[in-house]
Design an enzyme around this catalytic site. Structure first.
Site, PDB file in Angstrom:
ATOM      1  CB  THR A   1      41.503  44.733  34.191  1.00  0.00           C
ATOM      2  OG1 THR A   1      41.209  45.773  35.143  1.00  0.00           O
ATOM      3  CG2 THR A   1      42.789  45.075  33.470  1.00  0.00           C
TER       4      THR A   1
ATOM      5  CE  LYS B   1      26.249  48.653  36.485  1.00  0.00           C
ATOM      6  NZ  LYS B   1      25.398  47.975  35.479  1.00  0.00           N
TER       7      LYS B   1
END
Length: 336
Positions: A93, A221
């Site tokens: 998603t 990240k």
């Protein structure tokens, strides 16, 4: 070993995973001893398809190509797991990096219902990595997220498995393909606006490119890698962040003529008891491991005590590439 998969999200990555299962399901079972049975596919935009005996991936793809699935979407992941007997929930998603949703609720629902959870979403990790890993461990389950950093290029499994036993002191990476593509083209003579427009035309950059060009994406990240490499949680606000929007084509081209390359480098390192994180453009000399990484490719160099510098590079985005990360995680669970 059979894995009964509930797939959430039927965008590019979700469809790519279904396509891989359609093309290679028998091969994967023979090669890895893991039979992958797709029992649920759902997306709030297109509906759902469910069969506890197993869906035909090819038929699901045909329905998706027509724009709709035959059933109503079930937003309650716990209900899906229980009614379909799913052993793995695969989450593809889209994500809100501030709230981690909808992936965060999907992860909690899957793990609380006894299913493993694999995701390509950065959101749940940015918000609740420790909580979700502890939740999985307490229940004897797996929470895996190879695709959250560098897409299908196995940086996370390299750190956790390939470098097991090494002490890591630093990681430097090109973790955003959009900006790396733009900087590569600017080194070849394009201006910043021209490089951005080209990246948008090719689908590398969004209509609003802020997350990429201002360094938010690689900063998130780094937060994930801080947890993976150092078991430390840091927030995006703790990352010293500078994007590339202040650079000109002339600056980047001038560095290239001097034998250096300008890269948006995401760095993570230890400093005493602290973890330091930084995203900023840097001019790299020709002997730097990341110097020659061009185009939309991602790469990371890891400083270790036993092996010195270890560098891995590969695709950092793409539908098939990211679906490969989900597949890798599912196979890993089945083999374990």
């Amino acid at each position: 070993m059979e894995q009964r998969i509930a797939l959430l999200g039927c965008g590019n990555v979700g469809k790519a995973l279904i396509g891989i299962l359609n093309r290679k399901g028998r091969h994967l079972e023979g090669a890895y001893g893991v039979r992958m049975r797709l029992v649920y596919v759902g997306d709030p935009r297109v509906g759902a398809a469910a069969d506890s005996q197993g869906l035909d991936p090819g038929a699901v793809l045909e329905m998706l190509d027509r724009g709709a699935l035959p059933e109503a979407f079930r937003g309650d992941v716990s209900e899906v797991v229980k009614s379909m007997g799913a052993t793995v929930v695969a989450d593809a998603t889209p994500t809100d990096l501030r709230t981690g949703e909808p992936g965060l609720s999907n992860a909690r629902g899957a793990l609380s219902s006894g299913a493993h959870f694999v995701t390509t979403s950065k959101g749940p990790l940015a918000v609740a990595a420790r909580e979700l890993e502890e939740m999985a461990r307490e229940r004897g389950l797996k929470f895996l997220y190879e695709g959250a950093v560098m897409s299908g290029t196995p940086l996370i499994s390299l750190i956790r498995n390939g470098l097991a036993g090494c002490s890591i002191s630093r990681i430097e990476g090109i973790l955003n393909g959009t900006t790396n593509y733009m900087l590569t083209r600017m080194a070849q003579g394009l201006s910043y606006p021209e490089a951005l427009e080209e990246a948008q035309d090719l689908g590398y950059a969004e209509a609003d490119p802020t997350a990429d060009v201002e360094g938010f994406d690689p900063a998130v990240k780094l937060c994930i890698l801080a947890w993976v490499a150092f078991r430390r949680e840091i927030g995006v606000d703790q990352v010293d962040r500078t994007g590339i929007s202040g650079l000109t084509g002339e600056q980047v081209e001038r560095a290239a003529r001097s034998g250096r390359s300008v890269k948006l480098v995401a760095s993570l390192w230890t400093q005493g008891e602290s973890i330091m994180a930084q995203v900023k453009p840097q001019e790299l000399e020709a002997d730097h491991p990341l110097h020659g990484i061009g185009g939309a490719v991602n790469a990371a160099t890891i400083w270790t005590d036993h092996l010195g510098k270890v560098t891995v590079s590969g695709p950092g985005a793409g539908r098939d590439e990211t679906a490969q990360a989900l597949l890798t995680d599912i196979i890993s669970i089945g083999r374990d």
